[in-house]
Design a protein around this motif. Structure first.
Motif, PDB file in Angstrom:
ATOM      1  N   UNK A   1       0.832  -1.202   0.000  1.00 44.94           N
ATOM      2  CA  UNK A   1       0.000   0.000   0.000  1.00 44.94           C
ATOM      3  C   UNK A   1       0.870   1.257   0.000  1.00 44.94           C
ATOM      4  N   UNK A   2       1.928   1.225   0.806  1.00 46.19           N
ATOM      5  CA  UNK A   2       2.858   2.357   0.853  1.00 46.19           C
ATOM      6  C   UNK A   2       3.528   2.549  -0.499  1.00 46.19           C
ATOM      7  N   UNK A   3       3.935   1.437  -1.112  1.00 44.66           N
ATOM      8  CA  UNK A   3       4.582   1.515  -2.424  1.00 44.66           C
ATOM      9  C   UNK A   3       3.629   2.107  -3.468  1.00 44.66           C
ATOM     10  N   UNK A   4       2.360   1.680  -3.418  1.00 40.77           N
ATOM     11  CA  UNK A   4       1.373   2.202  -4.360  1.00 40.77           C
ATOM     12  C   UNK A   4       1.166   3.696  -4.173  1.00 40.77           C
ATOM     13  N   UNK A   5       1.149   4.139  -2.907  1.00 42.27           N
ATOM     14  CA  UNK A   5       0.984   5.562  -2.625  1.00 42.27           C
ATOM     15  C   UNK A   5       2.174   6.367  -3.140  1.00 42.27           C
ATOM     16  N   UNK A   6       3.377   5.814  -2.982  1.00 41.45           N
ATOM     17  CA  UNK A   6       4.569   6.500  -3.479  1.00 41.45           C
ATOM     18  C   UNK A   6       4.541   6.608  -5.001  1.00 41.45           C
ATOM     19  N   UNK A   7       4.154   5.516  -5.664  1.00 40.25           N
ATOM     20  CA  UNK A   7       4.087   5.534  -7.124  1.00 40.25           C
ATOM     21  C   UNK A   7       3.048   6.529  -7.616  1.00 40.25           C
ATOM     22  N   UNK A   8       1.917   6.591  -6.912  1.00 45.94           N
ATOM     23  CA  UNK A   8       0.873   7.554  -7.283  1.00 45.94           C
ATOM     24  C   UNK A   8       1.376   8.986  -7.116  1.00 45.94           C
ATOM     25  N   UNK A   9       2.114   9.214  -6.015  1.00 40.30           N
ATOM     26  CA  UNK A   9       2.676  10.537  -5.788  1.00 40.30           C
ATOM     27  C   UNK A   9       3.688  10.923  -6.847  1.00 40.30           C
ATOM     28  N   UNK A  10       4.510   9.968  -7.254  1.00 41.54           N
ATOM     29  CA  UNK A  10       5.491  10.238  -8.304  1.00 41.54           C
ATOM     30  C   UNK A  10       4.811  10.546  -9.632  1.00 41.54           C
ATOM     31  N   UNK A  11       3.725   9.810  -9.927  1.00 42.28           N
ATOM     32  CA  UNK A  11       2.994  10.058 -11.168  1.00 42.28           C
ATOM     33  C   UNK A  11       2.366  11.446 -11.164  1.00 42.28           C
ATOM     34  N   UNK A  12       1.785  11.844 -10.034  1.00 42.48           N
ATOM     35  CA  UNK A  12       1.184  13.168  -9.943  1.00 42.48           C
ATOM     36  C   UNK A  12       2.241  14.261 -10.090  1.00 42.48           C
ATOM     37  N   UNK A  13       3.415  14.014  -9.515  1.00 40.34           N
ATOM     38  CA  UNK A  13       4.500  14.992  -9.632  1.00 40.34           C
ATOM     39  C   UNK A  13       4.941  15.135 -11.087  1.00 40.34           C
ATOM     40  N   UNK A  14       4.985  14.009 -11.807  1.00 43.54           N
ATOM     41  CA  UNK A  14       5.368  14.046 -13.218  1.00 43.54           C
ATOM     42  C   UNK A  14       4.340  14.816 -14.048  1.00 43.54           C
ATOM     43  N   UNK A  15       3.063  14.606 -13.731  1.00 45.85           N
ATOM     44  CA  UNK A  15       2.000  15.311 -14.439  1.00 45.85           C
ATOM     45  C   UNK A  15       2.095  16.807 -14.191  1.00 45.85           C
ATOM     46  N   UNK A  16       2.322  17.189 -12.941  1.00 44.92           N
ATOM     47  CA  UNK A  16       2.427  18.602 -12.606  1.00 44.92           C
ATOM     48  C   UNK A  16       3.645  19.231 -13.270  1.00 44.92           C
ATOM     49  N   UNK A  17       4.739  18.481 -13.353  1.00 42.00           N
ATOM     50  CA  UNK A  17       5.938  18.998 -14.015  1.00 42.00           C
ATOM     51  C   UNK A  17       5.663  19.242 -15.495  1.00 42.00           C
ATOM     52  N   UNK A  18       4.938  18.311 -16.125  1.00 36.53           N
ATOM     53  CA  UNK A  18       4.589  18.474 -17.534  1.00 36.53           C
ATOM     54  C   UNK A  18       3.617  19.641 -17.710  1.00 36.53           C
ATOM     55  N   UNK A  19       2.710  19.781 -16.776  1.00 36.72           N
ATOM     56  CA  UNK A  19       1.762  20.899 -16.789  1.00 36.72           C
ATOM     57  C   UNK A  19       2.514  22.224 -16.793  1.00 36.72           C
ATOM     58  N   UNK A  20       3.458  22.383 -15.883  1.00 42.83           N
ATOM     59  CA  UNK A  20       4.207  23.627 -15.784  1.00 42.83           C
ATOM     60  C   UNK A  20       5.046  23.873 -17.039  1.00 42.83           C
ATOM     61  N   UNK A  21       5.566  22.793 -17.617  1.00 44.02           N
ATOM     62  CA  UNK A  21       6.365  22.927 -18.836  1.00 44.02           C
ATOM     63  C   UNK A  21       5.500  23.449 -19.982  1.00 44.02           C
ATOM     64  N   UNK A  22       4.289  22.928 -20.094  1.00 48.03           N
ATOM     65  CA  UNK A  22       3.405  23.345 -21.171  1.00 48.03           C
ATOM     66  C   UNK A  22       2.878  24.757 -20.946  1.00 48.03           C
ATOM     67  N   UNK A  23       2.595  25.094 -19.696  1.00 47.66           N
ATOM     68  CA  UNK A  23       2.149  26.452 -19.396  1.00 47.66           C
ATOM     69  C   UNK A  23       3.206  27.451 -19.852  1.00 47.66           C
ATOM     70  N   UNK A  24       4.464  27.135 -19.557  1.00 48.24           N
ATOM     71  CA  UNK A  24       5.562  28.024 -19.948  1.00 48.24           C
ATOM     72  C   UNK A  24       5.709  28.090 -21.466  1.00 48.24           C
ATOM     73  N   UNK A  25       5.507  26.943 -22.130  1.00 52.13           N
ATOM     74  CA  UNK A  25       5.659  26.901 -23.590  1.00 52.13           C
ATOM     75  C   UNK A  25       4.600  27.731 -24.300  1.00 52.13           C
ATOM     76  N   UNK A  26       3.447  27.888 -23.668  1.00 54.63           N
ATOM     77  CA  UNK A  26       2.339  28.592 -24.306  1.00 54.63           C
ATOM     78  C   UNK A  26       2.169  30.028 -23.829  1.00 54.63           C
ATOM     79  N   UNK A  27       3.121  30.525 -23.058  1.00 47.34           N
ATOM     80  CA  UNK A  27       3.023  31.907 -22.582  1.00 47.34           C
ATOM     81  C   UNK A  27       2.986  32.874 -23.766  1.00 47.34           C
ATOM     82  N   UNK A  28       2.008  33.777 -23.754  1.00 45.87           N
ATOM     83  CA  UNK A  28       1.908  34.775 -24.800  1.00 45.87           C
ATOM     84  C   UNK A  28       1.229  34.315 -26.072  1.00 45.87           C
TER      85      UNK A  28
END
Length: 204
Positions: free
Chosen positions: A53-80
């Motif tokens: 269960x702990x391992x699953x929670x860690x993997x879920x957290x890592x996936x969410x972090x990756x999504x947020x990182x991609x989100x921020x990358x795309x936000x920056x790419x589309x500025x202006x």
């Protein structure tokens, strides 16, 4: 597990030999031993389940972090660029303003929008497990039948561009909804401009 069983067997053996005056009740000792083994096995199962269960929670957290990182990358790419990028459940939602994306009342992509679609194509290529839903919208001006067809054609134009960049057609869904899903007031010029758009939802 083997160490636990061995320890229990030794304890049982010592108990049996501790007093020559006591009558040895072998069936009772075997039953007690089995109960102890079952209890320890259950404990080990609970520990293993907790670790998974702990391992699953860690993997879920890592996936969410990756999504947020991609989100921020795309936000920056589309500025202006006029593109709005927001996080949604399991993905990203992008809104492309139709007035800058297409020629007036047509489904022909402007050159400027192609530079915006390129990083979207790159994201889909980088993450093979992602899919995209492309939805075309219009304002309420003009006949409903024309608006419906225009929204479908615009969504397909975006889909075709992404497929030409190497995205498999099975990963892209193209939808036209005409003027049925406004985000602003069609009675105002700015509202109609906002409603003429293409939405792209990328799901992970």
């Amino acid at each position: 597990m083997k160490k636990i069983l061995l320890g229990l067997l030794i304890v049982a053996a010592l108990s049996a030999c501790s007093s020559s005056e006591e009558k040895v009740d072998i069936p009772t000792q075997v039953q007690t031993l089995n109960e102890s083994v079952e209890m320890n096995a259950a404990t080990l199962t609970d520990v293993k389940s907790g670790n998974e269960e702990i391992r699953a929670q860690l993997e879920e957290g890592q996936q969410k972090a990756a999504v947020m990182a991609e989100h921020m990358k795309m936000v920056k790419a589309f500025e202006g660029t006029g593109v709005t990028v927001t996080a949604v459940d399991n993905g990203l939602h992008l809104t492309l303003p139709g007035d800058t994306a297409f020629q007036s009342s047509k489904a022909v992509l402007n050159e400027s929008i192609k530079t915006i679609l390129d990083p979207i194509a790159e994201t889909l290529m980088t993450y093979p497990g992602t899919d995209a839903v492309i939805k075309g919208h219009t304002d309420s001006s003009g006949p409903e039948e024309f608006n419906q067809k225009l929204s479908e054609d615009r969504a397909m134009a975006v889909s075709t561009y992404l497929m030409d960049k190497g995205i498999d057609s099975s990963r892209i869904e193209s939808i036209g909804v005409g003027s049925s899903e406004p985000t602003d007031d069609n009675d105002t010029r700015d509202g109609r401009t906002a409603n003429r758009r293409v939405d792209i939802t990328i799901t992970y």
